[in-house]
Write a protein that holds these residues in place. Structure first.
Motif, PDB file in Angstrom:
ATOM      1  N   VAL A  70       0.731  -1.174  -0.041  1.00  0.00           N
ATOM      2  CA  VAL A  70       0.002   0.178  -0.217  1.00  0.00           C
ATOM      3  C   VAL A  70       1.120   1.362   0.199  1.00  0.00           C
ATOM      4  O   VAL A  70       1.690   1.363   0.973  1.00  0.00           O
ATOM      5  CB  VAL A  70      -0.965  -0.014   1.115  1.00  0.00           C
ATOM      6  CG1 VAL A  70      -1.699   1.385   1.113  1.00  0.00           C
ATOM      7  CG2 VAL A  70      -2.009  -1.176   1.125  1.00  0.00           C
ATOM      8  N   GLU A  71       0.797   2.096  -1.017  1.00  0.00           N
ATOM      9  CA  GLU A  71       1.427   3.462  -0.910  1.00  0.00           C
ATOM     10  C   GLU A  71       0.761   4.570  -0.339  1.00  0.00           C
ATOM     11  O   GLU A  71      -0.456   4.560  -0.208  1.00  0.00           O
ATOM     12  CB  GLU A  71       1.811   3.845  -2.529  1.00  0.00           C
ATOM     13  CG  GLU A  71       2.551   2.777  -3.420  1.00  0.00           C
ATOM     14  CD  GLU A  71       2.799   3.470  -4.718  1.00  0.00           C
ATOM     15  OE1 GLU A  71       2.690   4.687  -4.890  1.00  0.00           O
ATOM     16  OE2 GLU A  71       2.985   2.583  -5.660  1.00  0.00           O
ATOM     17  N   PRO A  72       1.593   5.062   0.384  1.00  0.00           N
ATOM     18  CA  PRO A  72       1.104   6.351   1.217  1.00  0.00           C
ATOM     19  C   PRO A  72       0.571   7.329   0.455  1.00  0.00           C
ATOM     20  O   PRO A  72       1.072   7.588  -0.557  1.00  0.00           O
ATOM     21  CB  PRO A  72       2.112   6.762   2.289  1.00  0.00           C
ATOM     22  CG  PRO A  72       3.327   6.267   1.597  1.00  0.00           C
ATOM     23  CD  PRO A  72       3.033   5.162   0.682  1.00  0.00           C
ATOM     24  N   ARG A  73      -0.625   7.888   0.950  1.00  0.00           N
ATOM     25  CA  ARG A  73      -1.235   8.911   0.209  1.00  0.00           C
ATOM     26  C   ARG A  73      -0.622  10.283   0.678  1.00  0.00           C
ATOM     27  O   ARG A  73      -0.408  10.450   1.879  1.00  0.00           O
ATOM     28  CB  ARG A  73      -2.643   8.972   0.153  1.00  0.00           C
ATOM     29  CG  ARG A  73      -3.351   7.869  -0.471  1.00  0.00           C
ATOM     30  CD  ARG A  73      -4.346   7.792  -1.274  1.00  0.00           C
ATOM     31  NE  ARG A  73      -4.847   9.333  -1.636  1.00  0.00           N
ATOM     32  CZ  ARG A  73      -5.317   9.808  -2.712  1.00  0.00           C
ATOM     33  NH1 ARG A  73      -5.061   9.022  -3.844  1.00  0.00           N
ATOM     34  NH2 ARG A  73      -5.814  10.871  -3.141  1.00  0.00           N
ATOM     35  N   LEU A  74      -0.109  11.300  -0.312  1.00  0.00           N
ATOM     36  CA  LEU A  74       0.128  12.276   0.065  1.00  0.00           C
ATOM     37  C   LEU A  74      -0.928  13.478   0.646  1.00  0.00           C
ATOM     38  O   LEU A  74      -1.870  13.640  -0.238  1.00  0.00           O
ATOM     39  CB  LEU A  74       0.968  13.161  -0.781  1.00  0.00           C
ATOM     40  CG  LEU A  74       2.574  12.859  -1.145  1.00  0.00           C
ATOM     41  CD1 LEU A  74       2.988  13.599  -2.159  1.00  0.00           C
ATOM     42  CD2 LEU A  74       3.246  13.070   0.182  1.00  0.00           C
ATOM     43  N   GLY A  75      -0.908  13.769   1.909  1.00  0.00           N
ATOM     44  CA  GLY A  75      -2.179  14.556   2.188  1.00  0.00           C
ATOM     45  C   GLY A  75      -1.664  16.186   2.074  1.00  0.00           C
ATOM     46  O   GLY A  75      -0.813  16.205   2.170  1.00  0.00           O
ATOM     47  N   LEU A  76      -2.727  16.757   1.837  1.00  0.00           N
ATOM     48  CA  LEU A  76      -2.934  18.264   1.988  1.00  0.00           C
ATOM     49  C   LEU A  76      -3.055  18.899   3.410  1.00  0.00           C
ATOM     50  O   LEU A  76      -4.122  18.764   3.704  1.00  0.00           O
ATOM     51  CB  LEU A  76      -3.341  18.923   0.836  1.00  0.00           C
ATOM     52  CG  LEU A  76      -3.239  18.514  -0.542  1.00  0.00           C
ATOM     53  CD1 LEU A  76      -4.133  19.085  -1.558  1.00  0.00           C
ATOM     54  CD2 LEU A  76      -1.558  19.092  -1.003  1.00  0.00           C
ATOM     55  N   PRO A  77      -2.395  19.421   3.962  1.00  0.00           N
ATOM     56  CA  PRO A  77      -2.777  20.006   5.215  1.00  0.00           C
ATOM     57  C   PRO A  77      -3.688  21.166   5.028  1.00  0.00           C
ATOM     58  O   PRO A  77      -4.008  21.464   3.930  1.00  0.00           O
ATOM     59  CB  PRO A  77      -1.357  20.713   5.735  1.00  0.00           C
ATOM     60  CG  PRO A  77      -0.219  20.271   4.979  1.00  0.00           C
ATOM     61  CD  PRO A  77      -0.829  19.540   3.671  1.00  0.00           C
ATOM     62  N   ALA A  78      -4.359  21.333   6.040  1.00  0.00           N
ATOM     63  CA  ALA A  78      -5.798  22.301   6.010  1.00  0.00           C
ATOM     64  C   ALA A  78      -5.273  23.545   5.257  1.00  0.00           C
ATOM     65  O   ALA A  78      -5.971  24.319   4.482  1.00  0.00           O
ATOM     66  CB  ALA A  78      -6.394  22.618   7.256  1.00  0.00           C
ATOM     67  N   ILE A  79      -4.205  24.037   5.855  1.00  0.00           N
ATOM     68  CA  ILE A  79      -3.612  25.482   5.444  1.00  0.00           C
ATOM     69  C   ILE A  79      -3.385  25.311   3.802  1.00  0.00           C
ATOM     70  O   ILE A  79      -3.618  26.141   3.163  1.00  0.00           O
ATOM     71  CB  ILE A  79      -2.404  25.879   6.094  1.00  0.00           C
ATOM     72  CG1 ILE A  79      -2.014  27.316   5.650  1.00  0.00           C
ATOM     73  CG2 ILE A  79      -1.124  24.892   5.834  1.00  0.00           C
ATOM     74  CD1 ILE A  79      -2.947  28.212   6.615  1.00  0.00           C
ATOM     75  N   ASP A  80      -2.779  24.163   3.140  1.00  0.00           N
ATOM     76  CA  ASP A  80      -2.585  24.174   1.971  1.00  0.00           C
ATOM     77  C   ASP A  80      -3.936  24.001   1.091  1.00  0.00           C
ATOM     78  O   ASP A  80      -4.103  24.641   0.034  1.00  0.00           O
ATOM     79  CB  ASP A  80      -1.815  22.877   1.644  1.00  0.00           C
ATOM     80  CG  ASP A  80      -0.218  23.050   1.891  1.00  0.00           C
ATOM     81  OD1 ASP A  80       0.185  24.275   2.339  1.00  0.00           O
ATOM     82  OD2 ASP A  80       0.280  21.953   2.174  1.00  0.00           O
ATOM     83  N   GLN A  81      -4.908  23.353   1.655  1.00  0.00           N
ATOM     84  CA  GLN A  81      -6.253  23.339   0.926  1.00  0.00           C
ATOM     85  C   GLN A  81      -6.807  24.520   1.044  1.00  0.00           C
ATOM     86  O   GLN A  81      -7.553  24.821   0.063  1.00  0.00           O
ATOM     87  CB  GLN A  81      -7.260  22.261   1.711  1.00  0.00           C
ATOM     88  CG  GLN A  81      -6.707  20.800   1.559  1.00  0.00           C
ATOM     89  CD  GLN A  81      -7.669  19.756   2.080  1.00  0.00           C
ATOM     90  OE1 GLN A  81      -8.828  20.139   2.137  1.00  0.00           O
ATOM     91  NE2 GLN A  81      -6.982  18.691   2.462  1.00  0.00           N
ATOM     92  N   LEU A  82      -6.760  25.434   2.249  1.00  0.00           N
ATOM     93  CA  LEU A  82      -7.266  26.672   2.058  1.00  0.00           C
ATOM     94  C   LEU A  82      -6.764  27.738   1.047  1.00  0.00           C
ATOM     95  O   LEU A  82      -7.399  28.404   0.261  1.00  0.00           O
ATOM     96  CB  LEU A  82      -7.157  27.259   3.429  1.00  0.00           C
ATOM     97  CG  LEU A  82      -7.758  28.806   3.741  1.00  0.00           C
ATOM     98  CD1 LEU A  82      -9.289  28.545   3.572  1.00  0.00           C
ATOM     99  CD2 LEU A  82      -7.413  29.372   5.048  1.00  0.00           C
ATOM    100  N   ALA A  83      -5.255  27.297   0.914  1.00  0.00           N
ATOM    101  CA  ALA A  83      -4.647  28.305   0.119  1.00  0.00           C
ATOM    102  C   ALA A  83      -5.225  28.042  -1.431  1.00  0.00           C
ATOM    103  O   ALA A  83      -5.187  28.631  -2.555  1.00  0.00           O
ATOM    104  CB  ALA A  83      -3.091  28.312   0.285  1.00  0.00           C
ATOM    105  N   LEU A  84      -5.358  26.425  -1.658  1.00  0.00           N
ATOM    106  CA  LEU A  84      -5.836  26.035  -3.004  1.00  0.00           C
ATOM    107  C   LEU A  84      -7.050  26.329  -3.463  1.00  0.00           C
ATOM    108  O   LEU A  84      -7.392  26.703  -4.622  1.00  0.00           O
ATOM    109  CB  LEU A  84      -5.603  24.619  -3.011  1.00  0.00           C
ATOM    110  CG  LEU A  84      -5.856  23.664  -4.281  1.00  0.00           C
ATOM    111  CD1 LEU A  84      -4.980  24.032  -5.260  1.00  0.00           C
ATOM    112  CD2 LEU A  84      -5.589  22.191  -3.959  1.00  0.00           C
ATOM    113  N   THR A  85      -8.039  26.585  -2.421  1.00  0.00           N
ATOM    114  CA  THR A  85      -9.451  26.583  -2.753  1.00  0.00           C
ATOM    115  C   THR A  85     -10.076  28.246  -2.541  1.00  0.00           C
ATOM    116  O   THR A  85     -11.189  28.352  -2.572  1.00  0.00           O
ATOM    117  CB  THR A  85     -10.151  25.643  -2.142  1.00  0.00           C
ATOM    118  OG1 THR A  85     -10.103  25.757  -0.726  1.00  0.00           O
ATOM    119  CG2 THR A  85      -9.955  24.153  -2.331  1.00  0.00           C
ATOM    120  N   SER A  86      -8.926  29.096  -1.937  1.00  0.00           N
ATOM    121  CA  SER A  86      -9.708  30.168  -1.352  1.00  0.00           C
ATOM    122  C   SER A  86     -10.100  31.079  -2.605  1.00  0.00           C
ATOM    123  O   SER A  86     -11.150  32.084  -2.549  1.00  0.00           O
ATOM    124  CB  SER A  86      -8.580  31.088  -1.045  1.00  0.00           C
ATOM    125  OG  SER A  86      -7.585  31.132  -1.995  1.00  0.00           O
TER     126      SER A  86
END
Length: 152
Positions: free
Chosen positions: A27-43
């Motif tokens: 099983v390959e680990p998934r790279l998660g996006l921290p909440a701050i990165d998700q906020l920057a991405l979706t703002s």
């Protein structure tokens, strides 16, 4: 008052029909996006942003994977293509604004085009570095309303 309880059956004997779970090593680990990165991405996104977050996560996984160099080159090439297309649209908008005599719009669009030209130059330099070339790539961007070829 009585509360109703739902009875659940818990089997301690493995079921023969259950699919075998993959071993943890595969099983390959998934790279998660921290909440701050998700906020920057979706703002700047209005509405559902799930696809954008998944796209960014997939790109991060590809860049971190064994084929990261090729992924980086493809990403830069896509960014180059998008930037160049946006510059073409800006050139057309500048021409249309000049035709209308809207010089305030021409000024704003020209500033934006200058910014896009700097971005294109940076991406071309990055692309050249990724390809391992020593000579810089040269590209000239110009706009002309009329072109006359020949003598007077």
């Amino acid at each position: 008052m009585t509360t109703s309880a739902t009875l659940q059956h818990l089997s301690l004997i493995p079921c023969e029909l259950a699919p075998e779970a993959p071993p943890l090593a595969r099983v390959e680990p998934r790279l998660g996006l921290p909440a701050i990165d998700q906020l920057a991405l979706t703002s700047f996104v209005i509405g559902d942003s799930e696809q954008i977050v998944e796209h960014a996560r997939g790109l991060a996984e590809a860049l971190a994977g064994p084929d990261g160099d090729a992924t980086r080159l493809r990403t830069i090439a896509r960014s180059l293509a998008i930037t160049r297309s946006q510059m073409d649209l800006l050139d057309a908008a500048i021409g249309a604004a000049m035709g209308r005599g809207d010089f305030e719009a021409v000024k704003v669009l020209t500033k934006l085009a200058d910014s896009m030209t700097r971005r294109l130059r940076m991406l071309l330099e990055e692309h050249r570095i990724e390809l391992g070339r020593d000579r810089p790539v040269q590209m000239f961007v110009a706009h002309a309303n009329t072109v006359k070829v020949g003598s007077r």
